[in-house]
Design an enzyme around this catalytic site. Structure first.
Site, PDB file in Angstrom:
ATOM      1  N   LYS A 196      -3.999 -16.550  18.342  1.00  0.00           N
ATOM      2  CA  LYS A 196      -4.193 -17.540  19.417  1.00  0.00           C
ATOM      3  C   LYS A 196      -5.576 -18.138  19.256  1.00  0.00           C
ATOM      4  O   LYS A 196      -6.538 -17.396  19.015  1.00  0.00           O
ATOM      5  CB  LYS A 196      -4.055 -16.882  20.791  1.00  0.00           C
ATOM      6  CG  LYS A 196      -4.355 -17.857  21.938  1.00  0.00           C
ATOM      7  CD  LYS A 196      -3.869 -17.339  23.288  1.00  0.00           C
ATOM      8  CE  LYS A 196      -4.796 -16.385  23.968  1.00  0.00           C
ATOM      9  NZ  LYS A 196      -6.168 -16.870  24.212  1.00  0.00           N
ATOM     10  N   GLU A 225      -4.599 -22.347  30.902  1.00  0.00           N
ATOM     11  CA  GLU A 225      -5.346 -21.504  31.847  1.00  0.00           C
ATOM     12  C   GLU A 225      -6.144 -22.345  32.842  1.00  0.00           C
ATOM     13  O   GLU A 225      -6.757 -23.350  32.474  1.00  0.00           O
ATOM     14  CB  GLU A 225      -6.307 -20.593  31.058  1.00  0.00           C
ATOM     15  CG  GLU A 225      -7.178 -19.728  31.966  1.00  0.00           C
ATOM     16  CD  GLU A 225      -7.891 -18.589  31.258  1.00  0.00           C
ATOM     17  OE1 GLU A 225      -7.757 -18.445  30.028  1.00  0.00           O
ATOM     18  OE2 GLU A 225      -8.598 -17.842  31.962  1.00  0.00           O
ATOM     19  N   SER A 259     -10.335 -10.890  26.129  1.00  0.00           N
ATOM     20  CA  SER A 259     -10.750 -10.426  27.464  1.00  0.00           C
ATOM     21  C   SER A 259     -11.090  -8.932  27.425  1.00  0.00           C
ATOM     22  O   SER A 259     -11.781  -8.425  28.302  1.00  0.00           O
ATOM     23  CB  SER A 259      -9.647 -10.683  28.487  1.00  0.00           C
ATOM     24  OG  SER A 259      -8.419 -10.136  28.053  1.00  0.00           O
TER      25      SER A 259
HETATM   26  O1  KIV Z   1      -8.227 -13.039  26.380  1.00  0.00           O
HETATM   27  C1  KIV Z   1      -7.265 -13.115  27.164  1.00  0.00           C
HETATM   28  O2  KIV Z   1      -6.838 -12.132  27.775  1.00  0.00           O
HETATM   29  C2  KIV Z   1      -6.638 -14.421  27.335  1.00  0.00           C
HETATM   30  C3  KIV Z   1      -5.787 -14.617  28.544  1.00  0.00           C
HETATM   31  C4  KIV Z   1      -6.674 -14.880  29.689  1.00  0.00           C
HETATM   32  C5  KIV Z   1      -4.784 -15.676  28.339  1.00  0.00           C
HETATM   33  O3  KIV Z   1      -6.861 -15.297  26.557  1.00  0.00           O
END
Ligand code: KIV
Length: 263
Positions: free
Chosen positions: A112, A181, A45
């Site tokens: 992740k 999400e 993000s």
């Molecule tokens: O990129 C990010 O900040 C995320 C969150 C929205 C979980 O994946």
């Protein structure tokens, strides 16, 4: 001294206490968050809120490694998660090559990756090779162009069943924790009840095992848009604007610097 969370303490927290995850992209903010949050996510993000791009898709591995290093430097006692950017885990081989680079070049505790059943093989391959994986199911920001927008999931019976299958598949593959999400709250709760690993929600209601928010959203610094699920804990944008305006005014009026700021 802050006690750093581990994969085992994160897993043991399920059904004991809600877990708190927050994003950070640099050492300064990470150092401020480390005393309260359980986990820091270096989310892609950052490509939107810090690099000013329209979505997360142009984020690069080098960019994620740079920011993950900064976060690890600022929050040495935090459990740090590095988001694998779009296009860096399209096959077992690519995923392992790129996640290995993250582990070799940063002190991230895990990576992740977005996706459920379709990514289970990749999760299995990474965990079998010593790379801890946090899954991410439901609304997948990296699929925004493929799906033609950000779509809330779990609205139909089929979607609900599919989300439970996604969670079970990546748990079986070795994911130690799952971010969920943009999912209807009752469905997210059902997902959390269907697996033994903690399920951390964002826009997924209050029945899951913890929450994650993007820090620039919850501090009110990012003004482009505010999703319904964000609570602004302060009006950061106004605070920053007012402070900078006062500084500018005081320079022009010669109120700053004063004697105490002068050698
Ligand atoms: O990129 C990010 O900040 C995320 C969150 C929205 C979980 O994946």
């Amino acid at each position: 001294m802050i006690k750093k969370m581990t994969i085992s303490s994160i897993q043991k927290a399920k059904n004991v206490k809600p877990l708190v995850m927050i994003t950070a992209y640099d050492a300064l903010f990470a150092s401020l968050f480390e005393e309260s949050a359980d986990m820091i996510l270096v989310g892609d993000s950052l490509n939107m809120s810090f690099a000013g791009k329209e979505d997360t898709l142009s984020s690069t591995l080098e960019q994620m490694i740079y920011h993950t290093n900064a976060v690890c430097m600022g929050a040495k006692n935090s459990f740090v998660i590095c988001d694998m950017p779009f296009g860096t885990y399209t096959s077992n081989k690519e995923a392992l090559k790129n996640a290995t680079k993250v582990f070799q070049e940063t002190s991230a505790d895990c990576v992740k990756i977005e996706g459920g059943k379709s990514k289970a093989d990749i999760v299995k391959h990474l965990t079998a090779n010593g790379i801890a994986v946090c899954g991410h199911i439901g609304l997948l920001p990296q699929s925004v162009r493929g799906e033609g927008g950000y779509k809330v999931k779990g609205k139909t019976e089929d979607e609900a069943k599919s989300l439970i299958k996604d969670a079970k598949a990546i748990e079986k593959a070795g994911a130690f924790c799952i971010v969920i999400e943009g999912v209807k709250a009752d469905v997210a709760t059902a997902v959390s009840n269907a697996v033994n690993v903690p399920v951390i929600g964002i826009g997924a209601g209050n029945g899951v095992d913890g929450q994650v928010l993007v820090f620039s959203d919850m501090l009110g610094l990012f003004e482009e848009f505010t999703p319904k699920f964000v609570k602004k804990y302060m009006d950061g944008a106004s605070l920053v604007r007012n402070a900078v305006k006062s500084y500018c005014d005081e320079v022009v009026s010669r109120e700053f610097p004063q004697e105490i700021h002068t050698y």
